[in-house]
Scaffold this motif. Structure first.
Motif, PDB file in Angstrom:
ATOM      1  N   ARG A 107       0.802  -1.227   0.020  1.00 41.04           N
ATOM      2  CA  ARG A 107       0.011   0.009   0.084  1.00 41.04           C
ATOM      3  C   ARG A 107       0.844   1.302  -0.027  1.00 41.04           C
ATOM      4  O   ARG A 107       0.461   2.169  -0.763  1.00 41.04           O
ATOM      5  CB  ARG A 107      -1.050  -0.074   1.265  1.00 41.04           C
ATOM      6  N   ILE A 108       2.100   1.075   0.772  1.00 45.45           N
ATOM      7  CA  ILE A 108       2.901   2.440   0.908  1.00 45.45           C
ATOM      8  C   ILE A 108       3.558   2.572  -0.601  1.00 45.45           C
ATOM      9  O   ILE A 108       3.770   3.550  -1.089  1.00 45.45           O
ATOM     10  CB  ILE A 108       3.809   2.233   2.081  1.00 45.45           C
ATOM     11  N   ALA A 109       4.048   1.303  -1.004  1.00 47.08           N
ATOM     12  CA  ALA A 109       4.724   1.262  -2.241  1.00 47.08           C
ATOM     13  C   ALA A 109       3.903   1.782  -3.460  1.00 47.08           C
ATOM     14  O   ALA A 109       4.171   2.624  -4.233  1.00 47.08           O
ATOM     15  CB  ALA A 109       5.095  -0.305  -2.861  1.00 47.08           C
ATOM     16  N   ARG A 110       2.565   1.751  -3.491  1.00 49.13           N
ATOM     17  CA  ARG A 110       1.587   1.990  -4.398  1.00 49.13           C
ATOM     18  C   ARG A 110       1.455   3.590  -4.543  1.00 49.13           C
ATOM     19  O   ARG A 110       1.416   4.433  -5.490  1.00 49.13           O
ATOM     20  CB  ARG A 110       0.244   1.335  -4.580  1.00 49.13           C
ATOM     21  N   VAL A 111       1.337   4.158  -3.330  1.00 45.56           N
ATOM     22  CA  VAL A 111       1.060   5.449  -2.871  1.00 45.56           C
ATOM     23  C   VAL A 111       2.296   6.259  -3.299  1.00 45.56           C
ATOM     24  O   VAL A 111       2.287   7.454  -4.199  1.00 45.56           O
ATOM     25  CB  VAL A 111       1.023   5.873  -1.530  1.00 45.56           C
ATOM     26  N   VAL A 112       3.715   5.841  -2.924  1.00 43.95           N
ATOM     27  CA  VAL A 112       4.933   6.244  -3.365  1.00 43.95           C
ATOM     28  C   VAL A 112       4.863   6.443  -4.974  1.00 43.95           C
ATOM     29  O   VAL A 112       5.539   7.596  -5.462  1.00 43.95           O
ATOM     30  CB  VAL A 112       6.066   5.579  -2.896  1.00 43.95           C
ATOM     31  N   GLU A 113       4.758   5.382  -5.797  1.00 43.40           N
ATOM     32  CA  GLU A 113       4.804   5.171  -7.231  1.00 43.40           C
ATOM     33  C   GLU A 113       3.750   6.185  -7.691  1.00 43.40           C
ATOM     34  O   GLU A 113       3.892   6.705  -8.711  1.00 43.40           O
ATOM     35  CB  GLU A 113       4.617   4.043  -7.753  1.00 43.40           C
ATOM     36  N   ALA A 114       2.618   6.514  -6.999  1.00 38.64           N
ATOM     37  CA  ALA A 114       1.926   7.247  -7.601  1.00 38.64           C
ATOM     38  C   ALA A 114       2.100   8.629  -7.435  1.00 38.64           C
ATOM     39  O   ALA A 114       1.667   9.640  -8.531  1.00 38.64           O
ATOM     40  CB  ALA A 114       0.267   7.240  -6.951  1.00 38.64           C
ATOM     41  N   PHE A 115       2.880   9.205  -6.459  1.00 38.98           N
ATOM     42  CA  PHE A 115       3.325  10.719  -6.660  1.00 38.98           C
ATOM     43  C   PHE A 115       4.678  10.692  -7.399  1.00 38.98           C
ATOM     44  O   PHE A 115       5.317  11.714  -7.348  1.00 38.98           O
ATOM     45  CB  PHE A 115       3.245  11.166  -5.388  1.00 38.98           C
ATOM     46  N   GLY A 116       5.015   9.543  -8.116  1.00 41.69           N
ATOM     47  CA  GLY A 116       6.310   9.750  -8.959  1.00 41.69           C
ATOM     48  C   GLY A 116       7.632   9.074  -7.926  1.00 41.69           C
ATOM     49  O   GLY A 116       8.729   9.395  -8.734  1.00 41.69           O
ATOM     50  N   GLY A 117       7.643   8.541  -6.639  1.00 43.03           N
ATOM     51  CA  GLY A 117       8.620   8.230  -6.106  1.00 43.03           C
ATOM     52  C   GLY A 117       9.061   6.687  -6.768  1.00 43.03           C
ATOM     53  O   GLY A 117       8.207   6.272  -7.288  1.00 43.03           O
ATOM     54  N   LYS A 118      10.055   6.281  -6.052  1.00 43.58           N
ATOM     55  CA  LYS A 118      10.691   4.923  -6.154  1.00 43.58           C
ATOM     56  C   LYS A 118      10.607   3.911  -5.064  1.00 43.58           C
ATOM     57  O   LYS A 118      11.143   4.335  -4.054  1.00 43.58           O
ATOM     58  CB  LYS A 118      11.900   5.114  -6.879  1.00 43.58           C
ATOM     59  N   ALA A 119       9.739   3.042  -4.851  1.00 43.32           N
ATOM     60  CA  ALA A 119       9.801   2.378  -3.815  1.00 43.32           C
ATOM     61  C   ALA A 119      10.329   0.809  -3.869  1.00 43.32           C
ATOM     62  O   ALA A 119      10.417   0.311  -4.996  1.00 43.32           O
ATOM     63  CB  ALA A 119       8.303   1.788  -3.434  1.00 43.32           C
ATOM     64  N   VAL A 120      10.893   0.377  -2.568  1.00 40.01           N
ATOM     65  CA  VAL A 120      11.716  -0.729  -2.624  1.00 40.01           C
ATOM     66  C   VAL A 120      11.230  -1.655  -1.649  1.00 40.01           C
ATOM     67  O   VAL A 120      10.740  -1.083  -0.358  1.00 40.01           O
ATOM     68  CB  VAL A 120      13.154  -0.423  -2.296  1.00 40.01           C
ATOM     69  N   MET A 121      10.581  -3.038  -2.021  1.00 41.38           N
ATOM     70  CA  MET A 121       9.959  -3.808  -0.745  1.00 41.38           C
ATOM     71  C   MET A 121      11.226  -4.197   0.038  1.00 41.38           C
ATOM     72  O   MET A 121      12.236  -4.962  -0.527  1.00 41.38           O
ATOM     73  CB  MET A 121       9.202  -4.952  -1.499  1.00 41.38           C
ATOM     74  N   THR A 122      11.043  -4.415   1.417  1.00 43.79           N
ATOM     75  CA  THR A 122      11.947  -4.982   2.349  1.00 43.79           C
ATOM     76  C   THR A 122      11.297  -5.962   3.216  1.00 43.79           C
ATOM     77  O   THR A 122      10.009  -5.790   3.343  1.00 43.79           O
ATOM     78  CB  THR A 122      12.549  -3.903   3.110  1.00 43.79           C
ATOM     79  N   PRO A 123      11.663  -6.868   3.810  1.00 43.33           N
ATOM     80  CA  PRO A 123      10.993  -7.897   4.922  1.00 43.33           C
ATOM     81  C   PRO A 123      10.301  -7.076   5.968  1.00 43.33           C
ATOM     82  O   PRO A 123      10.826  -5.977   6.475  1.00 43.33           O
ATOM     83  CB  PRO A 123      12.160  -8.873   5.255  1.00 43.33           C
ATOM     84  N   PRO A 124       9.002  -7.558   6.245  1.00 42.74           N
ATOM     85  CA  PRO A 124       8.445  -6.915   7.149  1.00 42.74           C
ATOM     86  C   PRO A 124       8.971  -7.103   8.694  1.00 42.74           C
ATOM     87  O   PRO A 124       8.773  -6.331   9.692  1.00 42.74           O
ATOM     88  CB  PRO A 124       6.944  -7.442   7.140  1.00 42.74           C
ATOM     89  N   GLU A 125       9.785  -8.095   8.791  1.00 40.95           N
ATOM     90  CA  GLU A 125      10.397  -8.300  10.066  1.00 40.95           C
ATOM     91  C   GLU A 125      11.665  -7.708  10.556  1.00 40.95           C
ATOM     92  O   GLU A 125      12.216  -7.719  11.422  1.00 40.95           O
ATOM     93  CB  GLU A 125      10.891 -10.024  10.102  1.00 40.95           C
ATOM     94  N   CYS A 126      12.018  -6.605   9.522  1.00 36.26           N
ATOM     95  CA  CYS A 126      13.239  -5.844  10.050  1.00 36.26           C
ATOM     96  C   CYS A 126      12.992  -4.952  11.075  1.00 36.26           C
ATOM     97  O   CYS A 126      11.837  -4.528  11.479  1.00 36.26           O
ATOM     98  CB  CYS A 126      13.303  -4.575   8.759  1.00 36.26           C
ATOM     99  N   PRO A 127      13.708  -5.071  12.243  1.00 35.35           N
ATOM    100  CA  PRO A 127      13.748  -4.664  13.672  1.00 35.35           C
ATOM    101  C   PRO A 127      13.598  -3.230  13.712  1.00 35.35           C
ATOM    102  O   PRO A 127      13.206  -2.398  14.375  1.00 35.35           O
ATOM    103  CB  PRO A 127      14.531  -5.336  14.433  1.00 35.35           C
ATOM    104  N   SER A 128      14.267  -2.349  12.436  1.00 34.60           N
ATOM    105  CA  SER A 128      14.553  -0.891  12.840  1.00 34.60           C
ATOM    106  C   SER A 128      14.534  -0.247  11.335  1.00 34.60           C
ATOM    107  O   SER A 128      14.724  -1.084  10.378  1.00 34.60           O
ATOM    108  CB  SER A 128      15.935  -0.795  13.292  1.00 34.60           C
ATOM    109  N   GLY A 129      14.387   0.908  11.268  1.00 32.00           N
ATOM    110  CA  GLY A 129      14.727   1.680  10.195  1.00 32.00           C
ATOM    111  C   GLY A 129      15.931   1.378   9.503  1.00 32.00           C
ATOM    112  O   GLY A 129      16.207   1.509   8.138  1.00 32.00           O
ATOM    113  N   THR A 130      17.029   1.172  10.436  1.00 38.83           N
ATOM    114  CA  THR A 130      18.401   1.073   9.715  1.00 38.83           C
ATOM    115  C   THR A 130      18.505  -0.387   9.050  1.00 38.83           C
ATOM    116  O   THR A 130      19.221  -0.518   7.929  1.00 38.83           O
ATOM    117  CB  THR A 130      19.409   0.968  10.926  1.00 38.83           C
ATOM    118  N   ASP A 131      17.839  -1.276   9.924  1.00 35.75           N
ATOM    119  CA  ASP A 131      18.127  -2.658   9.059  1.00 35.75           C
ATOM    120  C   ASP A 131      17.160  -2.541   7.839  1.00 35.75           C
ATOM    121  O   ASP A 131      17.717  -3.104   6.925  1.00 35.75           O
ATOM    122  CB  ASP A 131      17.077  -3.517  10.095  1.00 35.75           C
TER     123      ASP A 131
END
Length: 275
Positions: A54-78
């Motif tokens: 859902r976030i990826a679709r919104v990002v692409e809709a306003f012209g951004g580029k999204a990269v999918m990452t695993p949901p289990e990543c414990p932090s933003g740095t991961d």
């Protein structure tokens, strides 16, 4: 020289689920962050690292580029580490190393070394300084964010527990402090500003006590009381040394009506900020 910027954007935020998609002044929050980061002229590529389509679709809709990452990543740095592991860059900036875990920072370093061993790695902290505190004296300052209870249990180390080899603590007292956005608003009030805090509290006694404390400091609070319970960070201390920490929080999605209620509070407070 190739420089890549990465914005971690998690859907399942513990304190405010779907936060990147909350609409503020006609745009989702993630778009505001993207547009601000895009103004960095040194960037060759800007990515949003997310765990949700859902976030990826919104990002692409306003012209951004999204990269999918695993949901289990414990932090933003991961999450950033996962996003850049297959991308080559000449410079990698790891921001907020003062708040990220050592393991997460090490993961980013390792991924960079694998993808591009010759890249320059810059580790940056994000301390906050107020160079002209008088400039905000008497001004209304809008603070938006999650409020957390920072709870400290003062204990006596009573020995080793009988059922297993672990420390046995005897609770001697407890102190609660306001954390998250509440402490930011408190610091602003201490500098002479007139903070307006927009935060989601819960219909419980902890929230009542926080609201009372903040009001005595001259902080105006606007809260829809949408949370089922507040997030609580409990630290157990023995001889003033932190033994361990327990985080209590529950994730729950806001429905469209609750999102609009929260966004309306933010818009209303923002119109009056700075006066």
């Amino acid at each position: 020289m190739r420089v890549i910027g990465v914005i971690p954007s998690r859907y399942a935020s513990v304190r405010l689920p779907a936060k990147p998609l909350v609409e503020i002044a006609g745009k989702p929050l993630v778009q505001w962050v993207w547009e601000a980061a895009s103004r960095a002229r040194s960037l060759n590529e800007l990515l949003v690292a997310t765990d949700d389509e859902r976030i990826a679709r919104v990002v692409e809709a306003f012209g951004g580029k999204a990269v999918m990452t695993p949901p289990e990543c414990p932090s933003g740095t991961d999450r950033i580490a996962c996003a850049v592991k297959d991308r080559a860059a000449d410079v990698v900036v790891i921001n907020k190393v003062d708040t990220a875990s050592l393991e997460a920072v090490t993961t980013v370093r390792d991924n960079v070394a694998t993808a591009n061993p010759g890249a320059i790695v810059i580790e940056a902290a994000s301390p906050i300084f107020v160079e002209q505190p008088d400039a905000m004296r008497g001004k209304r300052v809008l603070v938006v964010g999650d409020t957390v209870v920072e709870r400290y249990y003062h204990c006596d180390a009573a020995g080793i527990a009988s059922e297993s080899p672990m420390m046995r603590l005897r609770a001697m007292g407890r102190d609660d402090y306001d954390g998250g956005a509440a402490i930011v608003a408190s610091h602003l009030a201490g500098l002479g500003a007139r903070p307006v805090l927009v935060t989601s509290l819960a219909p419980d006694e902890d929230s009542d006590r926080i609201e009372e404390r903040l009001e005595t400091r001259g902080i105006e609070i606007r809260t829809p009381r949408q949370r089922r319970r507040l997030a609580i960070h409990s630290r157990y201390l023995a001889d003033e040394s932190k033994v361990f920490r327990v985080d209590e929080a529950s994730a729950f999605p806001l429905d469209s009506q609750e999102q609009e209620q929260l966004a309306s509070l933010i818009r209303s407070a923002a119109r009056r900020a700075g006066r």
